[in-house]
Design a protein around this motif. Structure first.
Motif, PDB file in Angstrom:
ATOM      1  N   ARG A   1       1.383   1.412  -9.950  1.00  0.00           N
ATOM      2  CA  ARG A   1       2.232   0.976  -8.915  1.00  0.00           C
ATOM      3  C   ARG A   1       2.361   2.354  -8.155  1.00  0.00           C
ATOM      4  O   ARG A   1       2.775   2.304  -6.960  1.00  0.00           O
ATOM      5  CB  ARG A   1       3.335   0.387  -9.649  1.00  0.00           C
ATOM      6  CG  ARG A   1       4.238   0.039  -8.635  1.00  0.00           C
ATOM      7  CD  ARG A   1       5.402  -1.141  -9.307  1.00  0.00           C
ATOM      8  NE  ARG A   1       6.334  -0.301 -10.246  1.00  0.00           N
ATOM      9  CZ  ARG A   1       6.998  -1.065 -11.099  1.00  0.00           C
ATOM     10  NH1 ARG A   1       7.160  -2.160 -10.799  1.00  0.00           N
ATOM     11  NH2 ARG A   1       7.747  -0.234 -11.847  1.00  0.00           N
ATOM     12  N   GLU A   2       2.989   3.305  -8.859  1.00  0.00           N
ATOM     13  CA  GLU A   2       3.202   4.685  -8.302  1.00  0.00           C
ATOM     14  C   GLU A   2       2.058   5.295  -7.593  1.00  0.00           C
ATOM     15  O   GLU A   2       2.441   5.943  -6.420  1.00  0.00           O
ATOM     16  CB  GLU A   2       3.742   5.666  -9.559  1.00  0.00           C
ATOM     17  CG  GLU A   2       5.139   5.154 -10.187  1.00  0.00           C
ATOM     18  CD  GLU A   2       5.411   6.053 -11.186  1.00  0.00           C
ATOM     19  OE1 GLU A   2       4.454   6.995 -11.771  1.00  0.00           O
ATOM     20  OE2 GLU A   2       6.567   5.982 -11.757  1.00  0.00           O
ATOM     21  N   SER A   3       0.925   5.108  -7.843  1.00  0.00           N
ATOM     22  CA  SER A   3      -0.150   5.709  -7.275  1.00  0.00           C
ATOM     23  C   SER A   3      -0.673   4.780  -5.947  1.00  0.00           C
ATOM     24  O   SER A   3      -1.560   5.159  -5.112  1.00  0.00           O
ATOM     25  CB  SER A   3      -1.458   5.701  -8.206  1.00  0.00           C
ATOM     26  OG  SER A   3      -1.935   4.730  -8.516  1.00  0.00           O
ATOM     27  N   GLY A   4      -0.255   3.953  -5.946  1.00  0.00           N
ATOM     28  CA  GLY A   4      -0.535   2.903  -4.736  1.00  0.00           C
ATOM     29  C   GLY A   4      -1.826   2.029  -5.215  1.00  0.00           C
ATOM     30  O   GLY A   4      -2.217   1.139  -4.121  1.00  0.00           O
ATOM     31  N   THR A   5      -2.435   1.998  -6.355  1.00  0.00           N
ATOM     32  CA  THR A   5      -3.318   1.017  -6.794  1.00  0.00           C
ATOM     33  C   THR A   5      -2.783  -0.139  -6.696  1.00  0.00           C
ATOM     34  O   THR A   5      -3.436  -1.119  -6.459  1.00  0.00           O
ATOM     35  CB  THR A   5      -4.103   1.591  -7.926  1.00  0.00           C
ATOM     36  OG1 THR A   5      -4.179   2.818  -8.086  1.00  0.00           O
ATOM     37  CG2 THR A   5      -5.180   0.832  -8.525  1.00  0.00           C
ATOM     38  N   TYR A   6      -1.629  -0.511  -7.183  1.00  0.00           N
ATOM     39  CA  TYR A   6      -1.059  -1.797  -7.270  1.00  0.00           C
ATOM     40  C   TYR A   6       0.082  -1.491  -6.352  1.00  0.00           C
ATOM     41  O   TYR A   6       0.358  -0.473  -5.906  1.00  0.00           O
ATOM     42  CB  TYR A   6      -0.115  -2.285  -8.501  1.00  0.00           C
ATOM     43  CG  TYR A   6      -1.133  -2.285  -9.827  1.00  0.00           C
ATOM     44  CD1 TYR A   6      -2.334  -2.274  -9.654  1.00  0.00           C
ATOM     45  CD2 TYR A   6      -0.761  -2.688 -11.188  1.00  0.00           C
ATOM     46  CE1 TYR A   6      -3.387  -2.187 -10.635  1.00  0.00           C
ATOM     47  CE2 TYR A   6      -1.522  -2.411 -12.159  1.00  0.00           C
ATOM     48  CZ  TYR A   6      -2.789  -2.434 -12.146  1.00  0.00           C
ATOM     49  OH  TYR A   6      -3.908  -2.503 -13.039  1.00  0.00           O
ATOM     50  N   PRO A   7       0.500  -2.813  -5.846  1.00  0.00           N
ATOM     51  CA  PRO A   7       1.643  -2.859  -4.656  1.00  0.00           C
ATOM     52  C   PRO A   7       2.855  -2.161  -5.165  1.00  0.00           C
ATOM     53  O   PRO A   7       3.303  -2.259  -6.432  1.00  0.00           O
ATOM     54  CB  PRO A   7       1.995  -4.242  -4.597  1.00  0.00           C
ATOM     55  CG  PRO A   7       0.727  -5.058  -4.890  1.00  0.00           C
ATOM     56  CD  PRO A   7       0.205  -4.213  -5.941  1.00  0.00           C
ATOM     57  N   GLU A   8       3.505  -1.213  -4.271  1.00  0.00           N
ATOM     58  CA  GLU A   8       4.518  -0.341  -4.552  1.00  0.00           C
ATOM     59  C   GLU A   8       5.559  -1.142  -4.775  1.00  0.00           C
ATOM     60  O   GLU A   8       6.513  -0.906  -5.802  1.00  0.00           O
ATOM     61  CB  GLU A   8       4.874   0.357  -3.330  1.00  0.00           C
ATOM     62  CG  GLU A   8       6.051   1.310  -3.665  1.00  0.00           C
ATOM     63  CD  GLU A   8       6.232   2.356  -2.046  1.00  0.00           C
ATOM     64  OE1 GLU A   8       7.361   2.841  -2.164  1.00  0.00           O
ATOM     65  OE2 GLU A   8       5.788   1.958  -1.321  1.00  0.00           O
ATOM     66  N   ASN A   9       5.936  -2.358  -4.404  1.00  0.00           N
ATOM     67  CA  ASN A   9       7.041  -3.291  -4.809  1.00  0.00           C
ATOM     68  C   ASN A   9       6.597  -4.275  -5.749  1.00  0.00           C
ATOM     69  O   ASN A   9       7.456  -5.331  -5.853  1.00  0.00           O
ATOM     70  CB  ASN A   9       7.644  -4.193  -3.278  1.00  0.00           C
ATOM     71  CG  ASN A   9       6.360  -5.090  -2.474  1.00  0.00           C
ATOM     72  OD1 ASN A   9       5.266  -4.816  -3.231  1.00  0.00           O
ATOM     73  ND2 ASN A   9       6.930  -5.659  -1.817  1.00  0.00           N
TER      74      ASN A   9
END
Length: 452
Positions: free
Chosen positions: A69-77
């Motif tokens: 999530r933090e790297s942007g691989t998963y959605p930020e929210n």
């Protein structure tokens, strides 16, 4: 609000059923499941916390989601909910240790997951612990559930919790006291599964041999029981009721405790052709010194007589067991007695674990903790013995005709092999998946067979 949910399910089949129940409730609420975490609005990690290895696996899975999530691989929210035994066991500590998690739920909150997700999405909660007290929930056959197993095999949780006080085990403190479903409820679920085409029903609980005994007026959880159904519903009466269901299927018995075996239970297995010739009996040790220290409510002579009685009454049965090495106070004499016991009884399926020192258990503060090098040596010695016996047992299967259940193209299992636990059989690709077949064994490498 249309939401997409991803789920990571860790741990044993009992935990898998909790995941299936969560999915069932999410679907009933109109939410969509996705196998692609990068597409999920919410990620749920259903955790195990039985031993150190399971806890580490759970923490790693949680942190993997956080990092993605933090790297942007998963959605930020994307929201993250941690469920299951880890949340229940460490409900006081986890919110501070894992501030990135949006909510923590235990086994008792799995049916509330949709509403908890909505609270998280509406930002009315953040890093909230929903765990409340000791576990009391037990599912019934009408509980919404989406099976994650192949169409031809299924698990039925016949009870939840455990009344035993084994010195090394944290499960009673996580899952609460034993509570059985009614026999009628279990049979109705099994009937529905058989109508749906299921060919293998795996009965599971923390201790299936204690099934029904929590409802007996004179039940004593830490005493061996000599009778079953004369005092109420029991595993023996349940087996007979399930065996009477029409259809071609296996009934498999997982997670039994030796203290509650009875002659009636053994007879019920022998008399029920649909019960797979396989029982899982974690014995943990054979030395009286260790069994007493572990608070197993059995002794070595009782276990030996029990095993001989089962094998005499049910010819061809596979006994699967597990042992613990390196328990506090284990001596070389204790270890050698275990080795001799394994050599004598030559279990058809067996495994061994080194003692895991778990906070909150009696064994955690016991004196005479065994040095890790000694534990490793004893583990290696026992593993080598079990490997040799497995190889010899496998070689004896060559040339035999056996009945198998085909799990996937070219892969099947025997009655002696529980799903995802034991061995498999390589079979011709032409055999239909989800059906029984009779094959001849042509080769063997320990528990792994080849047949045609």
């Amino acid at each position: 609000m249309s939401l997409t949910v991803g789920l990571i399910s860790l741990g044993c089949p009992k935990n898998l059923i909790d995941s299936e129940i969560m999915i069932g409730h999410l679907q009933k609420a109109g939410m969509t499941m996705t196998p692609d975490a990068e597409l999920a609005d919410v990620m749920v990690v259903n955790t195990c916390a039985f031993i150190d290895q399971a806890k580490q696996e759970a923490i790693d899975a949680i942190l993997d989601v956080v990092r993605a999530r933090e790297s942007g691989t998963y959605p930020e929210n994307q929201k993250l909910i941690v469920a299951g035994c880890l949340s229940q066991r460490f409900h006081k500590e986890l919110p501070a240790l894992l501030p990135e998690v949006d909510a923590f739920i235990g086994p008792d909150q799995i049916t509330r997951l949709p509403e908890i997700i909505m609270e998280v999405m509406n930002r009315t909660v953040r890093n909230k612990n929903f765990v409340e007290g000791k576990c009391k929930y037990v599912p019934d056959w009408e509980t919404p559930r989406y099976r994650l197993t192949p169409p031809h095999t299924a698990y039925i949780k016949i009870a939840e919790g455990c009344n035993h006080g084994c010195a090394y085990c944290i499960i009673p403190m996580i899952r609460g006291r034993h509570r059985s479903r009614s026999q009628e409820d279990v049979v109705r679920e099994a009937e529905a599964l058989v109508r749906a085409g299921v060919k293998e029903i795996n009965l599971i609980a923390q201790d299936i041999t204690y099934y029904g005994m929590d409802k007996w007026t004179d039940a004593r959880p830490n005493r061996r029981s000599a009778v079953d159904s004369s005092r109420g519903e029991s595993l023996a009466s349940l087996i007979r009721a399930l065996n009477a269901i029409e259809g071609e299927f296996w009934i498999r018995l997982l997670y039994t405790h030796p203290a509650h075996w009875s002659d009636e239970l053994t007879a019920a297995i022998a008399e029920s052709p649909k019960v797979a010739r396989y029982v899982d009996i974690p014995l943990q040790h054979i030395s009286d010194n260790m069994l007493n220290a572990m608070q197993r409510v059995t002794d070595g002579d009782y276990i030996r007589n029990l095993l001989r009685g089962i094998r005499k009454a049910v010819p061809g049965i596979a006994i699967r067991t597990t042992f613990i090495t390196g328990f506090p106070g284990e001596t070389e004499d204790d270890h050698q007695e275990l080795m001799e016991f394994i050599e004598e009884f030559r279990f058809e399926r067996a495994g061994i674990f080194t003692f895991s020192r778990e906070e909150g258990t009696r064994a955690y503060n016991m004196p005479d903790q065994v040095h890790y090098r000694t534990k490793a040596r004893r583990y290696n010695e026992a593993t080598m013995l079990l490997t040799r016996i497995a190889s010899e047992i496998g070689q004896k299967q060559i040339g035999r005709q056996i009945r198998v259940l085909v799990d996937a193209p070219g892969t099947a299992r025997t009655e002696w092999d529980a799903p995802d636990i034991d061995g498999t059989v390589s079979v011709p690709l032409t055999l239909p998946v989800g059906e029984f077949a009779t094959v001849t064994v042509t080769d063997a490498v320990a528990y792994e067979l080849t047949a045609e």
